[in-house]
Design a protein around this motif. Sequence first.
Motif, PDB file in Angstrom:
ATOM      1  N   LEU A  18       0.818  -1.207   0.000  1.00 37.01           N
ATOM      2  CA  LEU A  18       0.000   0.000   0.000  1.00 37.01           C
ATOM      3  C   LEU A  18       0.855   1.261   0.000  1.00 37.01           C
ATOM      4  N   ASP A  19       1.868   1.285   0.862  1.00 38.14           N
ATOM      5  CA  ASP A  19       2.661   2.505   1.028  1.00 38.14           C
ATOM      6  C   ASP A  19       3.610   2.770  -0.127  1.00 38.14           C
ATOM      7  N   GLY A  20       4.049   1.719  -0.846  1.00 36.84           N
ATOM      8  CA  GLY A  20       4.905   1.951  -2.008  1.00 36.84           C
ATOM      9  C   GLY A  20       4.197   2.823  -3.026  1.00 36.84           C
ATOM     10  N   TYR A  21       2.918   2.535  -3.248  1.00 39.55           N
ATOM     11  CA  TYR A  21       2.099   3.339  -4.164  1.00 39.55           C
ATOM     12  C   TYR A  21       1.885   4.747  -3.606  1.00 39.55           C
ATOM     13  N   LEU A  22       1.441   4.819  -2.344  1.00 38.90           N
ATOM     14  CA  LEU A  22       1.152   6.113  -1.745  1.00 38.90           C
ATOM     15  C   LEU A  22       2.393   6.986  -1.621  1.00 38.90           C
ATOM     16  N   LEU A  23       3.537   6.364  -1.380  1.00 41.22           N
ATOM     17  CA  LEU A  23       4.776   7.108  -1.233  1.00 41.22           C
ATOM     18  C   LEU A  23       5.146   7.807  -2.536  1.00 41.22           C
ATOM     19  N   ALA A  24       5.119   7.068  -3.648  1.00 41.49           N
ATOM     20  CA  ALA A  24       5.431   7.676  -4.939  1.00 41.49           C
ATOM     21  C   ALA A  24       4.404   8.746  -5.282  1.00 41.49           C
ATOM     22  N   LEU A  25       3.151   8.471  -4.995  1.00 42.41           N
ATOM     23  CA  LEU A  25       2.083   9.421  -5.295  1.00 42.41           C
ATOM     24  C   LEU A  25       2.264  10.712  -4.503  1.00 42.41           C
ATOM     25  N   ALA A  26       2.429  10.591  -3.196  1.00 38.72           N
ATOM     26  CA  ALA A  26       2.560  11.775  -2.349  1.00 38.72           C
ATOM     27  C   ALA A  26       3.843  12.539  -2.623  1.00 38.72           C
ATOM     28  N   SER A  27       4.916  11.831  -2.950  1.00 40.96           N
ATOM     29  CA  SER A  27       6.210  12.474  -3.156  1.00 40.96           C
ATOM     30  C   SER A  27       6.267  13.265  -4.458  1.00 40.96           C
ATOM     31  N   LEU A  28       5.603  12.779  -5.481  1.00 42.02           N
ATOM     32  CA  LEU A  28       5.742  13.369  -6.813  1.00 42.02           C
ATOM     33  C   LEU A  28       4.554  14.215  -7.235  1.00 42.02           C
ATOM     34  N   ILE A  29       3.494  14.219  -6.460  1.00 40.60           N
ATOM     35  CA  ILE A  29       2.280  14.885  -6.907  1.00 40.60           C
ATOM     36  C   ILE A  29       2.446  16.398  -6.976  1.00 40.60           C
ATOM     37  N   LEU A  30       3.337  16.957  -6.148  1.00 43.48           N
ATOM     38  CA  LEU A  30       3.564  18.402  -6.193  1.00 43.48           C
ATOM     39  C   LEU A  30       4.232  18.815  -7.500  1.00 43.48           C
ATOM     40  N   ILE A  31       5.304  18.123  -7.861  1.00 43.58           N
ATOM     41  CA  ILE A  31       5.971  18.485  -9.107  1.00 43.58           C
ATOM     42  C   ILE A  31       5.096  18.143 -10.304  1.00 43.58           C
ATOM     43  N   ALA A  32       4.248  17.131 -10.169  1.00 40.31           N
ATOM     44  CA  ALA A  32       3.329  16.800 -11.260  1.00 40.31           C
ATOM     45  C   ALA A  32       2.339  17.931 -11.482  1.00 40.31           C
ATOM     46  N   GLY A  33       1.808  18.507 -10.402  1.00 40.48           N
ATOM     47  CA  GLY A  33       0.917  19.655 -10.545  1.00 40.48           C
ATOM     48  C   GLY A  33       1.610  20.831 -11.188  1.00 40.48           C
ATOM     49  N   SER A  34       2.864  21.056 -10.808  1.00 41.56           N
ATOM     50  CA  SER A  34       3.641  22.138 -11.403  1.00 41.56           C
ATOM     51  C   SER A  34       3.912  21.880 -12.881  1.00 41.56           C
ATOM     52  N   LEU A  35       4.217  20.628 -13.227  1.00 38.62           N
ATOM     53  CA  LEU A  35       4.442  20.286 -14.640  1.00 38.62           C
ATOM     54  C   LEU A  35       3.195  20.538 -15.469  1.00 38.62           C
ATOM     55  N   GLY A  36       2.028  20.219 -14.904  1.00 42.63           N
ATOM     56  CA  GLY A  36       0.790  20.471 -15.620  1.00 42.63           C
ATOM     57  C   GLY A  36       0.567  21.956 -15.862  1.00 42.63           C
ATOM     58  N   ASP A  37       0.831  22.781 -14.836  1.00 44.39           N
ATOM     59  CA  ASP A  37       0.675  24.228 -15.000  1.00 44.39           C
ATOM     60  C   ASP A  37       1.618  24.767 -16.072  1.00 44.39           C
ATOM     61  N   ARG A  38       2.814  24.204 -16.149  1.00 47.04           N
ATOM     62  CA  ARG A  38       3.826  24.732 -17.072  1.00 47.04           C
ATOM     63  C   ARG A  38       3.672  24.196 -18.484  1.00 47.04           C
ATOM     64  N   TYR A  39       3.476  22.884 -18.621  1.00 49.87           N
ATOM     65  CA  TYR A  39       3.576  22.243 -19.931  1.00 49.87           C
ATOM     66  C   TYR A  39       2.245  21.751 -20.493  1.00 49.87           C
ATOM     67  N   GLY A  40       1.170  21.922 -19.741  1.00 49.46           N
ATOM     68  CA  GLY A  40      -0.129  21.520 -20.240  1.00 49.46           C
ATOM     69  C   GLY A  40      -0.780  20.501 -19.322  1.00 49.46           C
TER      70      GLY A  40
END
Length: 491
Positions: A53-75
């Motif tokens: 469970l935590d392997g999934y949640l860890l990657a999700l929680a760790s990268l979701i901030l930069i993913a939101g930023s990537l969406g704002d910047r690149y589409g």
Amino acid sequence: MTIAWGSGQARGVLAATVLGSGMAMLDGTIVNVALPRIGTELDASVSGLQWILDGYLLALASLILIAGSLGDRYGRRRMFVLGVVWFGVASVLSAASVSTSMLVGMRVLQGVGGALLTPGSLAILETSFVRADRARAIGAWSGLGGIAAAIGPLVGGLLVQVWSWRLAFLINVPIATACVWLARKYVPESRDVTSAGRPDVLAAVLGALGLGGVTAALVEAPARGVGHPLVLVTAVAGVAGLALFVRLLLRSADPLVPPSLFADRTFTLANGLTFVVYASLGGVLMLLTMQLQVSLGYSPTAAGSATLPITAIMLVFSGRSGQLAQRIGPRSQLVAGPLLIAAGMLLMLRIAPGASYPTVVLPAVVVFGLGLAAVVAPVTATVLAAAPDRHAGVASGVNNAVARAGSLLAIAVLPAIAGLRGESYSDPAVLTAGWRISLVVCAGLTIVGGLLGAGVRNDVLAEPAPPSPEHPRPGECLHCSVVSPPTHVGK
């Protein structure tokens, strides 16, 4: 270009975002039901199940901030589609796993895909719909997406009994395919055209290191001991990573998460509410299906069916909850919702060997579901409304990261608090004792969430005065929302 509620394109956008985020929600609840079978087939310990469970949640929680930023910047649509495809491929690899460690690794890959698609779905709604329809769209999104999470236990139980827990992952492939088609057909591309430079990769790495280190220490400490070198090293690395992450955000000229967002009290309190409520949800949902199967003797399908009332409640009330919050303000629901969730959890204390479904399980899940329907749409809409539109992706990323981090830490900590170690979860007496301890802890957390909800600004969802080119809303760029029309609309 913005979309009005009720149009064909609005329905297409809503369907794409619900399928994408719903796929991630569905996967989480399906895996909860499949855990006992996974543990038996792969000979996993409590720690191994936690890491699945935590392997999934860890990657999700760790990268979701930069993913939101990537969406704002690149589409936002581009990142959303990439995340859906990535998630589908990782699901196939998860289904092919032959050991606990391999499954944990594939779940981490799934989390990367989830991080790319999850903030994008909310940011697409926030920037695609006219402002007056956003809370309604988010309410519909949370209700329909909540259904995906709620039917997960039932679907998971059926799939596990039909063939194997591996079907719990393979079901994502057709969902991902449909989602990509809808996104390319109906969703307009949008980005923040004022963003300059590259995303802060160093901050993302430090955030991931911090969360990963703290989580690893919490998961491994009960089995290895607090003084074990691995526990000590990961704990120190985690704390140091989080400290450096915060320092970097405060000093950067173009931070991954603008600290100014947290200057808004409503944004901060709503995210605090999200953290404690989702922490309690993560812990209870992990243990509920195990308690039903191990201690009450339910089959996987019966355990999944036990939570179907939550599905019906979310379907009927979540959209209305979003509309109500738009009309009267979100504060009352952000107080009442967590208190109802806490009441449902306390009613679950009676779910023990020999308990009747109609008189014990059903009332608890009904109250629990009413609380969820009351709080999910309003708190999400409140967080997004408290941030400038040009930061929609980052605001969504923050809210999702906070929610996932709450679940992540709860899953890491609760088994230790409840006294569940090794393979003790297979003993009904031990599991029931741990279940009751966990419920009291989680109910306390949701009550704290209700107290935080009392401090939000009640007019945050009100329609502001229309901006003009000379006087835009503070922090909002009039030209940074939708930058290109969707392809093939109406054809």
